[in-house]
Design an enzyme around this catalytic site. Structure first.
Site, PDB file in Angstrom:
ATOM      1  N   THR A   8      -2.702-104.571   8.435  1.00 29.94           N
ATOM      2  CA  THR A   8      -1.301-104.784   8.747  1.00 29.94           C
ATOM      3  C   THR A   8      -1.190-106.050   9.565  1.00 29.94           C
ATOM      4  O   THR A   8      -2.191-106.563  10.048  1.00 29.94           O
ATOM      5  CB  THR A   8      -0.715-103.586   9.518  1.00 29.94           C
ATOM      6  OG1 THR A   8       0.698-103.651   9.453  1.00 29.94           O
ATOM      7  CG2 THR A   8      -1.128-103.571  10.976  1.00 29.94           C
ATOM      8  N   GLY A 165       1.303-112.846   4.743  1.00 28.65           N
ATOM      9  CA  GLY A 165       1.328-112.125   3.472  1.00 28.65           C
ATOM     10  C   GLY A 165       0.894-112.974   2.287  1.00 28.65           C
ATOM     11  O   GLY A 165       0.382-112.450   1.294  1.00 28.65           O
ATOM     12  N   THR A 171      -1.587-107.628   3.802  1.00 31.88           N
ATOM     13  CA  THR A 171      -0.256-107.829   4.375  1.00 31.88           C
ATOM     14  C   THR A 171       0.708-108.114   3.233  1.00 31.88           C
ATOM     15  O   THR A 171       0.432-108.959   2.389  1.00 31.88           O
ATOM     16  CB  THR A 171      -0.268-109.017   5.365  1.00 31.88           C
ATOM     17  OG1 THR A 171      -1.192-108.744   6.413  1.00 31.88           O
ATOM     18  CG2 THR A 171       1.107-109.255   5.958  1.00 31.88           C
TER      19      THR A 171
END
Length: 184
Positions: A8, A165, A171
């Site tokens: 994360t 990301g 992510t």
């Protein structure tokens, strides 16, 4: 085995008198597959006066968030004192030492990273990042603070998560960003 949020990214940014935090929504089961893409790992607590973001085991993170909110109530919303007291009990309790999570906590004025080894860290530059994409988000946020000074803290946080990301496979781009300007 607890489900982990190791994969994360959470970032907190203080910029031009504003504080904001953002996190992605991906939950990965081990390193095998994406279990959920819309998790909410950044949330308001303490009547909306504090924002908390977490990385680590889901159950552990919720447990720590609950304990942190109790400390906030106990110390009348004093973020630093609540953070230090949480770190003390986390480090001193053998059961809590087994918890696998990290927290970033912030209010309108300050922010701290709280970890199970007893650290309570306030950043020198107004940026904290945790999780697998944390270093990517941190680098993006530092560049934004230096070169995009007109951008809000909330937009910087969103952009930093999106940059992470683009690079970190753990992510995603389902970004939740919170600040203290409006209820989200």
């Amino acid at each position: 085995m607890p489900v982990k949020f190791d994969a994360t990214t959470i970032i907190a940014i203080s910029h031009n008198g504003e504080n904001a935090m953002a996190g992605d929504g991906q939950v990965t089961m081990g390193e095998k597959f994406i279990m959920k893409g819309t998790a909410r790992k950044v949330r308001r607590i303490y009547d909306g006066k504090v924002i908390v973001g977490f990385a680590g085991s889901v159950a552990d993170a919720f447990n720590l968030e609950e304990k942190f909110e109790k400390k906030l109530s106990e110390y009348s919303g004093n973020l630093q004192r609540a953070s230090v007291e949480l770190a003390k009990i986390w480090r001193g309790d053998q059961q809590l030492q087994k918890l696998e999570a990290m927290l970033i906590v912030m209010d309108e004025k300050e922010m701290y990273l709280v970890s199970g080894s007893g650290e309570v860290i306030a950043p020198d530059d107004g940026i904290l990042a945790i999780g697998s994409g944390g270093n990517f988000a941190l680098a993006a946020a530092k560049a934004l603070k230096k070169h995009a000074t007109q951008v809000s803290a909330k937009e910087m946080a969103k952009t930093a998560i999106n940059v992470a990301g683009d690079i970190d496979i753990f992510t995603n781009h389902n970004v939740i960003a919170l600040d203290f300007k409006e209820e989200d």
